[in-house]
Design a protein around this motif. Structure first.
Motif, PDB file in Angstrom:
ATOM      1  N   ARG A  95       0.835  -1.184   0.000  1.00  0.00           N
ATOM      2  CA  ARG A  95       0.000   0.000   0.000  1.00  0.00           C
ATOM      3  C   ARG A  95       0.883   1.252   0.000  1.00  0.00           C
ATOM      4  O   ARG A  95       1.954   1.258   0.621  1.00  0.00           O
ATOM      5  CB  ARG A  95      -0.900   0.033   1.242  1.00  0.00           C
ATOM      6  CG  ARG A  95      -1.917  -1.091   1.310  1.00  0.00           C
ATOM      7  CD  ARG A  95      -2.657  -0.996   2.620  1.00  0.00           C
ATOM      8  NE  ARG A  95      -3.367   0.278   2.718  1.00  0.00           N
ATOM      9  CZ  ARG A  95      -4.682   0.392   2.573  1.00  0.00           C
ATOM     10  NH1 ARG A  95      -5.405  -0.677   2.336  1.00  0.00           N
ATOM     11  NH2 ARG A  95      -5.272   1.555   2.669  1.00  0.00           N
ATOM     12  N   PRO A  96       0.438   2.306  -0.645  1.00  0.00           N
ATOM     13  CA  PRO A  96       1.173   3.571  -0.551  1.00  0.00           C
ATOM     14  C   PRO A  96       0.999   4.157   0.850  1.00  0.00           C
ATOM     15  O   PRO A  96       0.138   3.733   1.625  1.00  0.00           O
ATOM     16  CB  PRO A  96       0.500   4.443  -1.596  1.00  0.00           C
ATOM     17  CG  PRO A  96      -0.888   3.899  -1.691  1.00  0.00           C
ATOM     18  CD  PRO A  96      -0.767   2.411  -1.475  1.00  0.00           C
ATOM     19  N   ARG A 153      -1.308   2.448  -9.729  1.00  0.00           N
ATOM     20  CA  ARG A 153      -2.010   1.153  -9.740  1.00  0.00           C
ATOM     21  C   ARG A 153      -2.350   0.716 -11.157  1.00  0.00           C
ATOM     22  O   ARG A 153      -2.270  -0.472 -11.488  1.00  0.00           O
ATOM     23  CB  ARG A 153      -3.282   1.248  -8.892  1.00  0.00           C
ATOM     24  CG  ARG A 153      -4.008  -0.083  -8.716  1.00  0.00           C
ATOM     25  CD  ARG A 153      -5.201   0.037  -7.775  1.00  0.00           C
ATOM     26  NE  ARG A 153      -6.214   0.952  -8.286  1.00  0.00           N
ATOM     27  CZ  ARG A 153      -6.473   2.149  -7.794  1.00  0.00           C
ATOM     28  NH1 ARG A 153      -5.760   2.607  -6.757  1.00  0.00           N
ATOM     29  NH2 ARG A 153      -7.414   2.911  -8.321  1.00  0.00           N
ATOM     30  N   ASP A 180      -2.113   7.265  -6.380  1.00  0.00           N
ATOM     31  CA  ASP A 180      -2.434   5.850  -6.182  1.00  0.00           C
ATOM     32  C   ASP A 180      -3.050   5.260  -7.438  1.00  0.00           C
ATOM     33  O   ASP A 180      -2.676   4.169  -7.880  1.00  0.00           O
ATOM     34  CB  ASP A 180      -3.414   5.688  -5.017  1.00  0.00           C
ATOM     35  CG  ASP A 180      -2.794   6.018  -3.671  1.00  0.00           C
ATOM     36  OD1 ASP A 180      -1.562   6.133  -3.606  1.00  0.00           O
ATOM     37  OD2 ASP A 180      -3.550   6.161  -2.704  1.00  0.00           O
ATOM     38  N   SER A 181      -3.991   5.996  -8.008  1.00  0.00           N
ATOM     39  CA  SER A 181      -4.690   5.494  -9.189  1.00  0.00           C
ATOM     40  C   SER A 181      -3.761   5.369 -10.388  1.00  0.00           C
ATOM     41  O   SER A 181      -3.766   4.362 -11.104  1.00  0.00           O
ATOM     42  CB  SER A 181      -5.861   6.428  -9.518  1.00  0.00           C
ATOM     43  OG  SER A 181      -6.518   6.044 -10.690  1.00  0.00           O
ATOM     44  N   GLU A 194      -4.446  10.490  -3.750  1.00  0.00           N
ATOM     45  CA  GLU A 194      -5.388   9.544  -4.346  1.00  0.00           C
ATOM     46  C   GLU A 194      -5.173   9.439  -5.856  1.00  0.00           C
ATOM     47  O   GLU A 194      -5.249   8.347  -6.426  1.00  0.00           O
ATOM     48  CB  GLU A 194      -6.819   9.984  -4.041  1.00  0.00           C
ATOM     49  CG  GLU A 194      -7.208   9.788  -2.586  1.00  0.00           C
ATOM     50  CD  GLU A 194      -8.542  10.449  -2.243  1.00  0.00           C
ATOM     51  OE1 GLU A 194      -9.112  10.067  -1.206  1.00  0.00           O
ATOM     52  OE2 GLU A 194      -8.995  11.347  -3.000  1.00  0.00           O
ATOM     53  N   GLU A 246       6.588   4.150 -10.053  1.00  0.00           N
ATOM     54  CA  GLU A 246       6.563   4.461  -8.623  1.00  0.00           C
ATOM     55  C   GLU A 246       7.556   5.587  -8.323  1.00  0.00           C
ATOM     56  O   GLU A 246       8.735   5.505  -8.685  1.00  0.00           O
ATOM     57  CB  GLU A 246       6.896   3.224  -7.808  1.00  0.00           C
ATOM     58  CG  GLU A 246       5.782   2.191  -7.830  1.00  0.00           C
ATOM     59  CD  GLU A 246       5.936   1.178  -6.720  1.00  0.00           C
ATOM     60  OE1 GLU A 246       4.955   0.937  -6.013  1.00  0.00           O
ATOM     61  OE2 GLU A 246       7.044   0.634  -6.558  1.00  0.00           O
ATOM     62  N   TYR A 271       4.725  11.543  -0.030  1.00  0.00           N
ATOM     63  CA  TYR A 271       4.013  10.367  -0.544  1.00  0.00           C
ATOM     64  C   TYR A 271       5.029   9.290  -0.865  1.00  0.00           C
ATOM     65  O   TYR A 271       5.963   9.511  -1.658  1.00  0.00           O
ATOM     66  CB  TYR A 271       3.214  10.754  -1.793  1.00  0.00           C
ATOM     67  CG  TYR A 271       2.604   9.578  -2.521  1.00  0.00           C
ATOM     68  CD1 TYR A 271       1.330   9.126  -2.198  1.00  0.00           C
ATOM     69  CD2 TYR A 271       3.299   8.932  -3.537  1.00  0.00           C
ATOM     70  CE1 TYR A 271       0.765   8.040  -2.871  1.00  0.00           C
ATOM     71  CE2 TYR A 271       2.742   7.856  -4.218  1.00  0.00           C
ATOM     72  CZ  TYR A 271       1.479   7.416  -3.875  1.00  0.00           C
ATOM     73  OH  TYR A 271       0.935   6.352  -4.543  1.00  0.00           O
ATOM     74  N   PRO A 304       5.487   5.508  -2.468  1.00  0.00           N
ATOM     75  CA  PRO A 304       4.760   4.621  -3.388  1.00  0.00           C
ATOM     76  C   PRO A 304       4.550   3.228  -2.795  1.00  0.00           C
ATOM     77  O   PRO A 304       5.145   2.876  -1.774  1.00  0.00           O
ATOM     78  CB  PRO A 304       5.669   4.587  -4.617  1.00  0.00           C
ATOM     79  CG  PRO A 304       7.031   4.897  -4.091  1.00  0.00           C
ATOM     80  CD  PRO A 304       6.834   5.846  -2.941  1.00  0.00           C
ATOM     81  N   PRO A 305       3.692   2.419  -3.417  1.00  0.00           N
ATOM     82  CA  PRO A 305       3.256   1.144  -2.829  1.00  0.00           C
ATOM     83  C   PRO A 305       4.383   0.209  -2.406  1.00  0.00           C
ATOM     84  O   PRO A 305       4.285  -0.439  -1.362  1.00  0.00           O
ATOM     85  CB  PRO A 305       2.399   0.526  -3.947  1.00  0.00           C
ATOM     86  CG  PRO A 305       1.856   1.700  -4.689  1.00  0.00           C
ATOM     87  CD  PRO A 305       2.946   2.730  -4.662  1.00  0.00           C
TER      88      PRO A 305
END
Length: 337
Positions: free
Chosen positions: A2-3, A79, A75-76, A72, A85, A31, A33-34
């Motif tokens: 998860r980020p 993903r 993230d999108s 958000e 990333e 932020y 990244p995942p």
């Protein structure tokens, strides 16, 4: 995986004792990244995302109904595989006057030095970044776009990609039309800009009708500071308030900061020419006339052989953060490992 969004406390040694008494320590959203925590060795490129005037790093986190926050959106994009990333850092360069323009000023503080000389090394020490210009980009909108473009022109040793969304430029068109507006507001305060600002700060609800003077005051503090005067009011306006006549020597000082002026310097041309990605865009109905400056900048850059991508879109100046969906993947791809 998860980020994650973390808030890094930065001492702000560069900002200590600043003329406005603004806090030196800042909390900076970062932020991650995942896959950041999936490995203790993997390093990531970094995009520095600069907020516009009257906004700061925290502003990128603001919820708006029907509109994703910047994290958000990231993230999108990641993903769906549309963006590599990337670590995103959202600095806090706010001042009592509403912003710093990311410049060093005797009226507000050393915000360019803070960002380039203190904040970037701090983030590189605290997080697993790829700590070189090859893997670092800077972007922003409005005053943030101005800051990103100017920093890209001044610090090629730090950045290899730049994104400028509706950045301040062509000062003749974006600032001068507001001189009479600001002068009319100042008339209510008998020409006393310190009296205006003291009242502004005291009000729980700030009058939108007087924002043009606050903006002019803040720009003057950044472009034409006057440290001989106490704050608030430690700046020189580029016009004489009573007759709204231009003060040529002050205005010339302002224009040195104009990206269109800077573009004529060989050092700035070389810096922009060395970038792996230079992206600019602007709404075709921008209320501050920035579309005209961006067209001129793009045309001149093309004449100089500076590779770049310029786009216009059918919108105004406000609420255009959705355009980061275009720029951030481009910048991330340019600085990916």
């Amino acid at each position: 995986m998860r980020p994650e969004l973390v808030f890094e406390a930065v001492p702000g040694l560069t900002l200590q004792g600043n003329p406005l008494g603004d806090p030196a320590e800042r909390h900076v959203p970062v932020y991650l990244p995942p896959s950041y925590h999936a490995s203790n060795t993997k390093r990531f490129p970094v995009i520095w995302l600069l907020a516009g005037f009257a906004s700061t790093g925290m502003s990128f986190l603001n919820f708006g109904f029907g509109r994703p926050t910047v994290p958000e959106m990231l993230d999108s994009l990641i993903r769906r595989g549309e963006m590599p990333e990337t670590i995103i850092v959202m600095p806090d360069c706010m001042t009592r006057y509403g912003g710093s323009q990311y410049v060093d000023s005797a009226a507000t503080g050393q915000y360019e030095s803070y960002l380039t000389g203190e904040l970037i090394p701090h983030i590189d020490r605290q997080f697993r970044t790829l700590p070189s210009a090859r893997h670092r980009a800077v972007a922003g909108k409005s005053s943030g776009g101005f800051g990103a473009l100017r920093l890209g022109m001044r610090h090629p040793e730090l950045f290899s990609a730049v994104g400028c969304h509706s950045g301040d430029m062509d000062f003749e068109l974006c600032y001068r039309p507001n001189f009479p507006v600001a002068a009319r507001i100042l008339e209510k305060y008998k020409g006393d800009i310190a009296a205006f600002f003291t009242r502004w700060e005291s009000l729980d609800k700030k009058p939108r009708s007087e924002f043009a003077l606050l903006d002019m005051m803040a720009m003057a503090a950044c472009y034409s500071p006057d440290p001989s005067k106490p704050a608030p009011g430690n700046m020189r306006l580029p016009f004489e308030p009573r007759a709204c006549q231009l003060v040529p020597e002050v205005w010339e000082h302002w224009k040195r900061f104009d990206p269109l002026t800077m573009l004529e310097a060989s050092t700035c041309q070389d810096a922009l020419g060395s970038l792996r990605q230079l992206f600019l865009d602007c709404g075709s109905q921008d209320e501050y006339n920035l579309q005209f400056g961006h067209r001129r900048f793009s045309a001149r850059a093309a004449e100089l052989g500076i590779a770049h991508r310029y786009e216009e879109f059918p919108d105004t100046h406000a609420d255009t953060s959705y355009r980061y969906r275009i720029s951030l993947p481009l910048l991330a791809q340019a600085i990916a490992g």
